[in-house]
Enzyme design. Structure first.
Site, PDB file in Angstrom:
ATOM      1  N   ARG A  17      -5.935  -2.443   5.417  1.00 37.56           N
ATOM      2  CA  ARG A  17      -5.410  -3.810   5.301  1.00 37.56           C
ATOM      3  C   ARG A  17      -3.997  -3.884   5.881  1.00 37.56           C
ATOM      4  O   ARG A  17      -3.288  -2.884   5.943  1.00 37.56           O
ATOM      5  CB  ARG A  17      -5.393  -4.279   3.844  1.00 37.56           C
ATOM      6  N   GLU A  23       5.477  -8.695  -0.313  1.00 35.26           N
ATOM      7  CA  GLU A  23       5.562  -7.225  -0.351  1.00 35.26           C
ATOM      8  C   GLU A  23       6.315  -6.765  -1.583  1.00 35.26           C
ATOM      9  O   GLU A  23       7.368  -7.337  -1.920  1.00 35.26           O
ATOM     10  CB  GLU A  23       6.286  -6.747   0.917  1.00 35.26           C
ATOM     11  N   HIS A  24       5.766  -5.747  -2.208  1.00 34.23           N
ATOM     12  CA  HIS A  24       6.362  -5.175  -3.419  1.00 34.23           C
ATOM     13  C   HIS A  24       6.457  -6.216  -4.535  1.00 34.23           C
ATOM     14  O   HIS A  24       7.445  -6.225  -5.276  1.00 34.23           O
ATOM     15  CB  HIS A  24       7.750  -4.579  -3.125  1.00 34.23           C
ATOM     16  N   ASP A  26       3.140  -7.372  -5.910  1.00 38.11           N
ATOM     17  CA  ASP A  26       1.834  -7.401  -6.611  1.00 38.11           C
ATOM     18  C   ASP A  26       1.964  -6.760  -7.990  1.00 38.11           C
ATOM     19  O   ASP A  26       1.406  -7.251  -8.969  1.00 38.11           O
ATOM     20  CB  ASP A  26       0.706  -6.765  -5.779  1.00 38.11           C
ATOM     21  N   GLY A 115       1.126   2.756   6.198  1.00 35.57           N
ATOM     22  CA  GLY A 115       1.310   1.501   5.470  1.00 35.57           C
ATOM     23  C   GLY A 115       0.113   0.576   5.583  1.00 35.57           C
ATOM     24  O   GLY A 115       0.217  -0.626   5.334  1.00 35.57           O
ATOM     25  N   SER A 117      -2.994   1.305   4.144  1.00 36.20           N
ATOM     26  CA  SER A 117      -3.911   1.532   3.021  1.00 36.20           C
ATOM     27  C   SER A 117      -5.120   2.380   3.347  1.00 36.20           C
ATOM     28  O   SER A 117      -6.216   2.135   2.826  1.00 36.20           O
ATOM     29  CB  SER A 117      -4.385   0.195   2.466  1.00 36.20           C
ATOM     30  N   SER A 118      -4.938   3.382   4.195  1.00 33.19           N
ATOM     31  CA  SER A 118      -6.075   4.284   4.452  1.00 33.19           C
ATOM     32  C   SER A 118      -6.491   4.957   3.144  1.00 33.19           C
ATOM     33  O   SER A 118      -7.668   5.241   2.924  1.00 33.19           O
ATOM     34  CB  SER A 118      -5.708   5.336   5.495  1.00 33.19           C
ATOM     35  N   ASP A 162      -4.232  -3.767  -2.720  1.00 29.66           N
ATOM     36  CA  ASP A 162      -4.999  -3.060  -1.689  1.00 29.66           C
ATOM     37  C   ASP A 162      -6.493  -3.054  -2.006  1.00 29.66           C
ATOM     38  O   ASP A 162      -7.329  -3.378  -1.156  1.00 29.66           O
ATOM     39  CB  ASP A 162      -4.479  -1.626  -1.538  1.00 29.66           C
ATOM     40  N   LYS A 206       1.914   7.642   0.471  1.00 27.06           N
ATOM     41  CA  LYS A 206       2.037   7.042  -0.862  1.00 27.06           C
ATOM     42  C   LYS A 206       2.027   8.069  -1.987  1.00 27.06           C
ATOM     43  O   LYS A 206       2.694   7.910  -2.993  1.00 27.06           O
ATOM     44  CB  LYS A 206       0.866   6.074  -1.064  1.00 27.06           C
TER      45      LYS A 206
HETATM   46  C1  GLA Z   1       1.386  -0.119  -1.747  1.00 24.30           C
HETATM   47  C2  GLA Z   1       0.706  -0.407  -3.081  1.00 24.30           C
HETATM   48  C3  GLA Z   1       0.448  -1.901  -3.237  1.00 24.30           C
HETATM   49  C4  GLA Z   1       1.722  -2.712  -2.982  1.00 24.30           C
HETATM   50  C5  GLA Z   1       2.390  -2.292  -1.677  1.00 24.30           C
HETATM   51  C6  GLA Z   1       3.737  -2.959  -1.471  1.00 24.30           C
HETATM   52  O1  GLA Z   1       0.516  -0.407  -0.700  1.00 24.30           O
HETATM   53  O2  GLA Z   1      -0.525   0.279  -3.154  1.00 24.30           O
HETATM   54  O3  GLA Z   1      -0.072  -2.146  -4.513  1.00 24.30           O
HETATM   55  O4  GLA Z   1       2.611  -2.597  -4.068  1.00 24.30           O
HETATM   56  O5  GLA Z   1       2.585  -0.887  -1.624  1.00 24.30           O
HETATM   57  O6  GLA Z   1       3.592  -4.341  -1.382  1.00 24.30           O
END
Ligand code: GLA
Length: 390
Positions: A17, A23-24, A26, A115, A117-118, A162, A206
């Protein structure tokens, strides 16, 4: 793949995604606006007759892994790729005891630690493979929440964006995701808009180096919320959404400025202002107002850089170059600390933006030859799916 097979081979696909804005926030319970990518994690699997699960990754950097299906699968050492699959298996096993395992081959054309979401794509793909192999289903919203909680297995206190977009995205659309209760509301991406994703060449894993900094942000935003709530004589467990509804944003920011440490006041300002940009961006997208959406991307980046301090000089440089090349706006996307930017431009402007990034960012860093891997156009894609048995 290893034996004993006990069913036909299936394929599941879960996209990465790109978060467009929000951002930051959720994990603060505020809405966000991501879309799914055309690039994805694919798992080819067949059900086993026992509780073993065996994983092989097409990418030779990732060693094979095996474990028994259990409510708490023991983790591999921190940073091991299989922990995302173990997280998924543990989560679904908590929901359904007595699941059989799978033999699975994992492949991905998603850049890693970028960044995009793999990691959550792997979690979702593995969970769908397990559910499908066992002939059980979980309603989509419940599965999104189950996997958001389940992914915390790797030690990152992530929000739910995500897993929600990876499972619930619609082709051609970005989706506003609201939390408590979780819901997804799609908005069509205008046909003449193009979102370009560009990697900074700085990995942001992450579950690795970025984990501590990420978790610090979740704690800071929470502490700021509690302090502001106390000053407003509101209950300490009031949500950000309720706080913003209780007083005008300007008043909240003044109050934070006067009563919180400099760092916490800045963290608070990011969360609250970013929260206001999401519905504005959604409205700009619905109206096809590219310039307005671009301004919001820029404002988001400045806030992430200066107030939330999750940017990186290479991300800032990419953003600057994309803007100079004619993008309507650009910002870091995902957790930051490295990873990628997303830039918005009209379709016809995209080649110029990509060419400028190649010449001015990738060439001086010796990476011009790989620009096709580092920069790509994000096609708003559908969410995860089990494909027809092969
Ligand atoms: C990562 C986390 C998400 C979100 C983003 C920042 O991808 O998995 O839940 O907090 O960082 O927006």
């Amino acid at each position: 793949m290893s034996s004993p097979p006990s069913g036909p081979v299936h394929v599941v696909r879960a996209p990465g995604r790109v978060n467009l804005i929000g951002e930051h926030i959720d994990y603060c319970g505020l809405s966000v606006l991501p879309m799914a990518l055309g690039r994805s994690v694919r798992i080819t699997f067949h059900p086993r007759s026992d509780r073993e699960t065996r994983l092989v990754n097409r990418d030779p950097r990732f060693a094979p892994s095996a474990f028994a299906v259990n409510e708490t699968v023991p983790p591999a050492p921190a940073g091991d790729w299989s922990n995302y699959a173990r997280a998924a298996v543990s989560a679904v096993a908590q929901r359904f005891p007595d699941l059989r395992g799978v033999d699975a081959l994992v492949e991905s054309d998603l850049p890693i630690a970028a960044g995009l979401s793999s990691s959550s794509a792997l979690v979702v793909a593995m969970a769908l493979a397990m559910l499908h192999a066992n002939g059980v289903t979980v309603a989509p919203l419940e599965l999104m929440e189950l996997l958001a909680r389940g992914e915390r297995y790797v030690g990152t206190a992530g929000g739910g964006m995500d897993q929600a977009i990876i499972l619930g995205a619609q082709a051609g659309c970005a989706s506003r995701i609201d939390f408590h209760p979780l819901r997804l509301t799609p908005t069509a991406v205008p046909a003449d808009w193009q979102f370009i994703v560009a990697w900074s060449l700085v990995p942001a894993e992450k579950s690795g180096s970025a984990r501590q900094a990420y978790n610090e942000r979740t704690r800071g935003s929470d502490e700021a919320r509690r302090l502001v709530a106390t000053r407003l004589s509101q209950p300490k467990d009031i949500t950000y959404a309720a706080l913003v509804a209780a007083a005008p944003v300007e008043d909240l920011l003044e109050l934070a400025e006067a009563n919180l440490s400099g760092v916490l006041a800045r963290r608070f300002r990011h969360v609250v202002t970013e929260g206001t940009r999401v519905p504005q961006a959604e409205a700009a997208m619905a109206a096809g107002d590219l310039a307005a959406f671009g301004r919001l991307l820029d404002a988001s980046h400045h806030s992430l850089r200066d107030d939330y301090e999750v940017s990186h000089p290479e991300l800032d440089r990419l953003v600057e170059l994309a803007r100079e090349a004619g993008a309507a706006g650009a910002r870091l996307t995902g957790a930051g600390f490295g990873g990628s930017i997303v830039a918005l431009c009209r379709v016809e402007r995209a080649p110029e933006v990509v060419a400028a990034l190649r010449e001015r960012f990738y060439a001086p860093r010796g990476a011009a030859a790989d620009v096709g891997r580092h920069v790509f156009v994000a096609e708003p894609s559908a969410g995860a799916e089990v494909l027809t048995p092969g």
